[in-house]
Structure formats: C-alpha cells, structure tokens
Design an enzyme around this catalytic site. Structure first.
Site, PDB file in Angstrom:
ATOM      1  N   HIS A 375      45.092 -13.529  50.810  1.00 48.62           N
ATOM      2  CA  HIS A 375      44.105 -13.086  49.770  1.00 48.62           C
ATOM      3  C   HIS A 375      44.483 -12.183  48.768  1.00 48.62           C
ATOM      4  CE1 HIS A 375      40.532 -15.829  50.840  1.00 48.62           C
ATOM      5  NE2 HIS A 375      41.128 -15.821  52.037  1.00 48.62           N
ATOM      6  N   LYS A 566      31.146  -7.051  40.680  1.00 45.89           N
ATOM      7  CA  LYS A 566      32.019  -7.388  41.754  1.00 45.89           C
ATOM      8  C   LYS A 566      32.460  -6.024  42.297  1.00 45.89           C
ATOM      9  CE  LYS A 566      34.713  -8.732  38.273  1.00 45.89           C
ATOM     10  NZ  LYS A 566      35.537  -9.867  38.718  1.00 45.89           N
ATOM     11  N   ARG A 567      32.904  -5.929  43.468  1.00 46.19           N
ATOM     12  CA  ARG A 567      33.143  -4.666  44.127  1.00 46.19           C
ATOM     13  C   ARG A 567      34.200  -3.762  43.128  1.00 46.19           C
ATOM     14  NH1 ARG A 567      32.760  -4.330  49.846  1.00 46.19           N
ATOM     15  NH2 ARG A 567      33.376  -2.180  49.323  1.00 46.19           N
ATOM     16  N   LYS A 572      40.299  -3.778  39.287  1.00 46.44           N
ATOM     17  CA  LYS A 572      39.281  -4.601  38.589  1.00 46.44           C
ATOM     18  C   LYS A 572      38.932  -4.184  37.494  1.00 46.44           C
ATOM     19  CE  LYS A 572      37.466  -6.878  42.801  1.00 46.44           C
ATOM     20  NZ  LYS A 572      37.044  -8.382  42.664  1.00 46.44           N
ATOM     21  N   THR A 674      36.377 -15.210  42.287  1.00 47.23           N
ATOM     22  CA  THR A 674      35.187 -16.601  42.248  1.00 47.23           C
ATOM     23  C   THR A 674      33.875 -16.064  41.574  1.00 47.23           C
ATOM     24  OG1 THR A 674      34.216 -15.755  44.246  1.00 47.23           O
ATOM     25  CG2 THR A 674      35.927 -17.461  44.383  1.00 47.23           C
ATOM     26  N   LYS A 678      31.370 -18.748  39.205  1.00 49.94           N
ATOM     27  CA  LYS A 678      29.911 -18.841  39.146  1.00 49.94           C
ATOM     28  C   LYS A 678      29.333 -18.625  37.802  1.00 49.94           C
ATOM     29  CE  LYS A 678      30.299 -16.466  43.580  1.00 49.94           C
ATOM     30  NZ  LYS A 678      30.087 -15.174  44.188  1.00 49.94           N
TER      31      LYS A 678
HETATM   32  C1  LIG Z   1      31.083 -14.168  44.118  1.00 57.13           C
HETATM   33  C2  LIG Z   1      30.907 -12.553  44.675  1.00 57.13           C
HETATM   34  C3  LIG Z   1      31.847 -11.746  44.910  1.00 57.13           C
HETATM   35  C4  LIG Z   1      33.211 -11.968  44.269  1.00 57.13           C
HETATM   36  O1  LIG Z   1      33.334 -11.659  42.976  1.00 57.13           O
HETATM   37  P1  LIG Z   1      34.818 -11.280  42.275  1.00 57.13           P
HETATM   38  O2  LIG Z   1      34.159 -11.240  40.759  1.00 57.13           O
HETATM   39  O3  LIG Z   1      35.460 -12.740  42.294  1.00 57.13           O
HETATM   40  O4  LIG Z   1      35.299 -10.426  42.684  1.00 57.13           O
HETATM   41  C5  LIG Z   1      31.520 -10.476  45.526  1.00 57.13           C
HETATM   42  N1  LIG Z   1      30.307 -10.369  45.909  1.00 57.13           N
HETATM   43  C6  LIG Z   1      29.254 -11.166  45.844  1.00 57.13           C
HETATM   44  C7  LIG Z   1      27.926 -10.647  46.241  1.00 57.13           C
HETATM   45  C8  LIG Z   1      29.607 -12.493  45.122  1.00 57.13           C
HETATM   46  O5  LIG Z   1      28.393 -13.371  45.223  1.00 57.13           O
END
Ligand SMILES: *Cc1c(COP(=O)(O)O)cnc(C)c1O
Length: 835
Positions: A375, A566-567, A572, A674, A678
C-alpha cells in the site's frame, strides 16, 4: 413424544422456517416488538437510541436468514474460499447500507415514518465503526461489500478494537484526541460466536520431542496464552440474497492464567494479568502510513494472523481430517499490507507442528495460498521488527522465519553465485547492530502474488523498492487499481443524484457501474444539466449546514466548494493547498479582485498523535482560517474551514457536496487514493497531480475535464539532487509574498515562531515533498478552475462527464480482477437451508 423425536422435529423446523416478511407492515410489527419486548422501552422513553436499536434488530432478522443461506450455499459447493486479512476495517455506519442492500430502503423509510420518526434521525444514532485509519481500512470495507455483491465466498478477518480511530476535536486551533468508545452502547449488528474461540500463544520457548515414529516435533511450551473470541458482522451484497461475514477477534484472558496468583491470595495481580491479555484488542494504532514499532502492535498482528488461520485450519480438519492435499487449491489469504504477514510463518507452524506435515509440503501449501497487497512506497511505513522483540514474543515463529530466510537465500545464491551483496540486500533479516525482520520481504517470499494498488504505484514498486524481487520472480507482480463501492459512495450517500442517474440509465448501474457511461450524452442536454445543478445545490446546502454546525463558518452556496479531506500528511500536501489560499487572500488584500470567483475551501483530516508536523499543519490551517474569515475583504469571496473529526459518515455528506476535489500529493507518493474516486463519482472535478489513481482518472475523463498540474514522479526524482526552493521562492513574486506573510507572523501574532518548523521544510533543499516546486503550476491550475467555474453550463457538463467516466473506479471491478488473477473463485448463490 420422546425427547429425541422432539429434538429431531425441532431441528427439521429450523431448516424451513417461514421467511421473514419484507413488507412495510412486517417491519413495523417487528420494530414494535423489539422496542417494547426485547428492549423493554415504552412511550416514556426519551432516547432515540432504542428506536435505532429496534430498527437494527428488525433489519438483522432479515439479514440473518440470508446469512445462513449464504453459508449453506458455500458449504454445499465445497468450493474455494478467500480470506481478507486486515488489521483495519473502516466500516462506518451499517444501517443505511443494510437497508439499501436488502432492497428495503424505501420500506424502511416508510416504516419509520409510519411510527412518527425520521429515518435520518435514527441513522444519526449509529456510531461509525472506525476500525481503521484511512484509505487502507476503508478499502477493506469497500472490498467486503463488492465480494458480497459478486457472491464470492470471501470472509474478512480483523480485530474488534474496543476503541477505534480517536475522536478529533479542535481546541484553540489544535488537534485534541479523545477516545472513541464506539461499543459503549453495544453493537446490535454483531453476533458473538463463543463456540469458535481460538487460543493464541505468546512468549515461552520451543522444545523438540520425538513422536512414536521417531520424527522430531517442535512444541511451543511455557507460553502465555490469550483467547481469541470471534464476533461476526454481516456483510450484505446488493439485493442478491448473499450475506458474507466479517469476523472480528476480541482478546480475552484464559481461565487458568491466574490460578497461581489467585491461590496465593494475589487477587489484584491476577486481574492485572487479565488486563494485559485483553489489551491486545483494546485500541487501534492511529498511525497512517508510518509504522509504530511497538511491541503491542506486533502482538495485535500475530493475534489476528494466528486466530484467523487456526479458525480456517480447524474448519478444514473438521471436513477433511489431516488431508491437506487440496488445501492450497481451496484457500487464499489476501494480506492487506504487511500488517498480517505473520500469517506466512504461522501457517507453516500450524501445518508442521500441529498437523505433522514436512517442511517442503507445508511450504508448497503456504506459498501457494498467500497473496500480498502493498500500500505504500514511503520508507517510513515499511514494517521492521527488531529480532530481540520477535524472539521474546514469538520464539517459535522466529525459528521458522530464519529457516524460510536460509532456504530463500540459498535460492538467491544459486541464481547469483557469489553475489553476497545481493544476498544481504534481499535477506528477510536486515543485519546490523539491531537486526530486524523485514516484514515486506517475508510477505513477498511467502506469497505467490504481490500487487500494488494503482498502475503507477505497481510500476514504481517493480522499478524501485522491490526491484530485486521483481528480477527474481517477475510472475508474482501485478497491479490491482483500487476502487470504492458505488452502493455507499453514490447510491446511499447521494439519493438525489442516484435518482437522476436512474432516470437516464435505469437502476442497474448500482451493481454495474460501467453503465454510468450512458450519462455522457446527457451532458449536452440543457434540461438535464439544470437538474444536475439542482441536485448539486441541495447537496451543497447539506454540506454547508455541516460546516456551519461543526466549524461555525458560513459557506456561500454560489461559491465553488473546494475540498481536501484525507489524513493529514506532508506527502498529501495540505500545505500546498494552504499556500494557495493565502495567495488568494493576498490578492484580495492587494485589491486584485477583478473577475473573482467566490471560493469556499474545506480541509479536514486526522493527524497521527505522534506526528508533530502534521499536527502543526492543522494548527496553521486553523490560524489562517481565523484571520481570513474575520477580514471583511474576504466577505462573499473567500472562506476557509477546518472540519473536525473527518470520518466515513462525514464523507457521505462531503463527497456529494463538493465541486472540486483536491488530490495534490507529490507525484510518486500516493499509492492510489480512493477519496479521489468518491468525489469523481459524485460529480466533483479533480485538481491533481499525476499520482496514484489520478493517472487513471485522467485517462478515463480526459485532460479537458481534469485540472492537471505539477511535476511527474520521474521529474520529482530527477530534481532531488539539485532542488533549490530558495531560488524558486525568490523568482516567484506570489510565492515570495505568501512566504513573507507566513514568516512575518501574520497568522501567529501571539504565538511567536510556532510555524517555523513548517516554513523551514518548505525552504529546505531536502524537502522530500517539494511543495515549492509545484506552487506555480498549482496556482495556474487553480486559476483555470476559477475561470471554468464561471461558465456554469460548461462546468456542469464537465461534472456530468466525470460521473459518467467513473465506472472503472467501482470496487466491483477491482474485486473482479482480484478474483480473475489471484483468487479464482466461483460465484456461489445462497441456498435455502438444509444443513
Ligand atoms: C476514502 C476515505 C479515506 C481515503 O482518502 P484518500 O483521499 O484516498 O486518502 C480516508 N478516510 C475516510 C474516512 C475515507 O472515507
């Protein structure tokens, strides 16, 4: 009738119970019975929680019969089965998803309103199951949904943490962590299965004994054992009668652990041993993309691997006795990152020490059943366990790891005779003053498949990090680009858009997302674009309400909603986003407002509690927000808000309401992403670098519908040796002004110097994330965004085309590929019960 006959009659009656009603009336009846008789509440009860719980129990009945029938189907087929091993499952809430997947979404809504309540209010009573950090854990959750929807016999194995991902509050601009005691009010979805309890060993040592045929056997003795008690969670497929299982292990003390101390009158001491055992599943480690290196974490990892494998082996032995000749054909273990990679030596141990197989047979089976998903390319995330800790905690396992390594290095030596440097490089044991077990190498050596999670990431793995292994075993390496489940991330979270999509392409898109391509022609239909905008406006209103409630900031619905959730991590580059916001503010201050596009910027995400810079970045975002939002020059033009406690249930409101999705990581650092998928499904446009799955998103939607900027991964690496941010800043007036605002303490007037560590990384030639290098290109891309947003018809067109092009990013597609290339399972429909 005698007791035996009665018992037979009872058992027969179990196999043909009348089906539970799927109509509104039956739901209402069940709800009332649960509320009044099971939960014992009446009209005086003021807490909505019990109404929520009565609804869960009603839906669970409907899941339960399908759950059993699914198991009957799998058992009757006696076909292959895959197990998804993951330390994290970021499930979020289950209620809405269960209703949707049972095909009871409308009935549930009606039943609840018949009883004078709103479904939305009940849904709010459910705690998120936050058993994960971010993308990796959420991927596991999306995968389970897709496996059930494709009717694949796949079981998830994880840990039932008492405390999930911490709750984040913002106090004086800083992250404050609070415990997430998500089980406090119970968990009505789970089913405890005491009968499948396993015993997991720790510590102790190995004794070799000869059995009656003279064969030497290892015995792991004087161990401190912990019980693993399974709790099963139902995973419904989309309207197909299948309900798969997520089995979560809880650590419990054994009964005998305390006898000695108990008898010696040391009652408190004995209870403390119980606490030590039960600590294993007490709390999720909150580190995303970095290892924790703590002993308790290794305990968690082995606990999951051992309990899960014992469970599978026990079921196998129950059916086939000691005959393991078909085991490798029928079983697959997918390792979600290296976290569960103790599974490799543990399966060896179970097969040899407990089932009496010889090394070669055990190895043939193990290395044909394990598959590993990588990952991340970040070196700080690569797990290594100090050999002394491993030796003390898992002595028998370490012996097996050493033997795997010795045999593997012999193979390397045969392939490259005399190349001791290569042997040192490839060794599972990293030598040095503190020898370490390299878990990724263990996973690769022990697996028949190694995959990355987006095409760029998989290529970089074979070219860089794992190149030696790729040269040795090219056939093991493959790519599986991530995806997200369209049930939760479009059908459930965005009913407005879902309804509109269904009017065009029919209802089947929910289980076949490629059908969204049928939306593309509608992009040229002005009426349809009008409807699309209406839905987006509704969703923006909902998001604005959330922002108002949780941040106290008012978002103007006409503005572009520019979102990065995101985190929080340096790679990032939330910082890059912030530099742009400060640049916009600087423009407003200089009066450069001609042709201005109003913009509301939303940033959210948790920082690992030990990640100093990430936490300081949160503080900076909040300080900048406070200054900007209070300055009248920004009124109607610019807002910045930091959304606290970002989590799955928040994303269900955020993704539908976003106009612009920020995916701006340093190229080559984000394995896939991911969140990007979304947002795209929900009609947001992406501003992004050529990183992770952005590359494939761009491929699908075309450059004209994507705001691309920044260095490529190759350029980033090429620039490293002579990166000169000071020169870049000096040559760029806008960036220079932004840096000066920051450096003069404009955003930290009474907090002298607190942002210096951040500013130093931006100015450092060793800044691994090269924030300054991409600033100009990013600002220009944001300028294109601002221009494009002013043409609302054209923007809507691009938005529709993004949703239309998102079919590839369904996790159904991803899982179909895992199955085609790795698991090779037959889909199996449920069977009405006869077992
Ligand atoms: C989808 C999702 C992530 C992943 O987000 P990235 O932008 O791909 O890092 C992290 N936390 C939550 C709550 C999510 O729904």
């Amino acid at each position: 009738m005698d007791v035996k006959t009665l018992r037979k009659t009872f058992e027969a009656s179990l196999t043909d119970l009348p089906p539970v009603g799927m109509d509104v009336y039956s739901l209402v009846e069940d709800f009332r019975r649960y509320y009044s008789h099971t939960l014992g509440r009446d009209r005086h009860c003021q807490s909505a929680h019990y109404a929520y719980e009565a609804l869960v129990l009603s839906l669970r009945d409907r899941l339960m019969e399908r759950w059993k029938n699914t198991r009957y189907g799998y058992e009757a087929a006696d076909a292959g089965h895959a197990y998804y091993l993951s330390l994290e499952f970021l499930m979020g809430r289950a209620l809405g998803n269960a209703a949707l997947n049972l095909g009871l979404d409308e009935e549930t809504e009606l039943a609840v309103s018949c009883l004078g309540m709103e479904l939305e209010d009940l849904v709010e009573n459910e705690q998120d199951a936050g058993l994960g950090n971010g993308g990796l854990g959420r991927l596991a959750a999306c995968f389970l949904d897709s496996c059930a929807t494709l009717q694949l016999p796949v079981t998830g194995y994880g840990l039932r943490y008492e405390y999930g991902m911490f709750r984040q509050e913002i106090v004086a601009g800083e992250q404050v962590e609070g415990p997430d005691h998500w089980l406090r009010e119970g968990n009505a979805w789970e089913l405890e299965r005491h009968e499948y309890t396993q015993r997991v060993r720790f510590e102790g040592h190995t004794e070799w004994r000869r059995n009656n045929v003279g064969r030497k056997h290892a015995h792991w003795v004087d161990s401190h054992d912990v019980l693993a008690v399974p709790y099963d969670v139902p995973v419904p497929g989309y309207q197909n009668g299948t309900v798969n299982t997520l089995r979560l292990w809880k650590a419990c003390a054994t009964d005998e652990f305390d006898l000695g101390e108990f008898n010696a009158g040391l009652y408190p001491e004995s209870v403390s041993a119980k606490n030590t055992a039960e600590q294993i599943t007490l709390v999720l480690y909150p580190n995303d993309a970095s290892e924790s290196g703590k002993e308790l974490r290794l305990r968690q990892q082995y606990f999951l691997a051992s309990a899960s494998l014992q469970d599978v082996v026990a079921r196998w032995v129950g059916k086939h006795g000691g005959d393991f000749s078909d085991f490798a054909d029928k079983n697959r273990f997918q390792l979600n990152d290296t976290h569960p990679s103790c599974a490799v030596p543990e399966l060896m141990r179970l097969l040899m020490d407990e089932q009496g197989l010889e090394w070669d047979d055990a190895w043939r089976i193990t290395s044909a059943t394990m598959a590993y998903t990588n990952h991340t390319l970040l070196p700080e995330a690569l797990e290594r366990w100090p050999v002394p800790i491993f030796a003390r905690l898992l002595p028998r396992l370490l012996e097996i790891v050493f033997e795997i390594n010795a045999r593997f290095l012999a193979e390397v030596a045969r392939r490259w005779p005399g190349d001791t440097e290569r042997q040192r490089r490839l060794s599972i044991i990293e030598e040095g003053p503190q020898p370490q077990v390299r878990m990724a190498y263990l996973a690769i050596v022990g697996s028949f498949s190694v995959n990355g999670v987006a095409s760029l990431h998989s290529r970089l793995l074979t070219e860089g990090l794992f190149n030696d292994f790729f040269v040795l075993w090219p056939h093991k390496f493959n790519n599986k680009t991530n995806g997200v489940t369209p049930r939760r991330w479009l059908a459930w979270c965005n009913p407005g858009l879902s309804g509109l999509i269904t009017t065009i392409v029919g209802p089947d898109w929910v289980a076949d997302l490629s059908l969204l391509a049928g939306l593309a022609p509608q992009a040229s239909d002005a009426d349809f674009r009008g409807h699309w905008r209406e839905v987006k406006l509704q969703n923006k209103r909902r998001l604005a309400q959330l922002v108002k409630a949780d941040c106290g900031v008012v978002f103007n619905l006409e503005a572009i909603f520019d979102v990065q959730v995101k985190r929080i991590h340096e790679y990032k580059r939330q910082l890059l986003n912030l530099l742009h916001v400060i640049h916009l503010y600087d423009r407003l201050k200089r009066g450069d407002t001609e042709n201005w596009t109003p913009r509301c910027v939303l940033i959210g995400g948790k920082a690992a509690p030990g990640y100093f810079l990430a936490k300081r970045i949160i503080k900076l975002i909040n300080n900048v927000a406070a200054v900007i939002n209070a300055d009248p020059v920004t009124d109607g033009r610019l807002r910045l808000a930091f959304l606290p406690n970002y989590r799955v249930s928040a994303m269900e409101i955020i993704a539908p309401g976003a106009d612009l999705s920020e995916q701006i990581s340093t190229a080559g650092k984000e394995a896939s992403g991911t969140g990007n998928m979304k947002f795209m499904m929900n009609g947001a446009l992406t501003i992004g670098t050529l990183d992770g799955a952005n590359v494939e998103i761009l491929e699908e939607v075309g450059e004209e519908n994507f705001f691309l900027f920044g260095l490529t991964a190759d350029k980033v690496e090429g620039l490293r040796s002579h990166y000169d941010p000071a020169a870049i800043i000096a040559a760029d007036t806008d960036l220079n002004r932004v840096m000066q605002l920051l450096e003069c303490g404009y955003f930290n007037q009474f907090e002298f110097g607190i942002f210096d560590p951040i500013l130093q990384t931006i100015r450092s030639p060793n800044d691994p994330w090269m924030t300054a290098a991409d600033f100009r290109s990013y600002v220009e891309a944001q300028q294109r965004v601002a221009e494009a947003y002013k043409d609302e018809e054209h923007w809507t067109k691009m938005s529709i085309l993004n949703t239309a092009a998102s079919g590839r990013f369904s996790s159904d597609r991803t899982i179909a590929e895992y199955n085609r290339d790795i698991w090779k399972l037959e889909p199996i429909p449920p069977q009405n019960g006869t077992l």
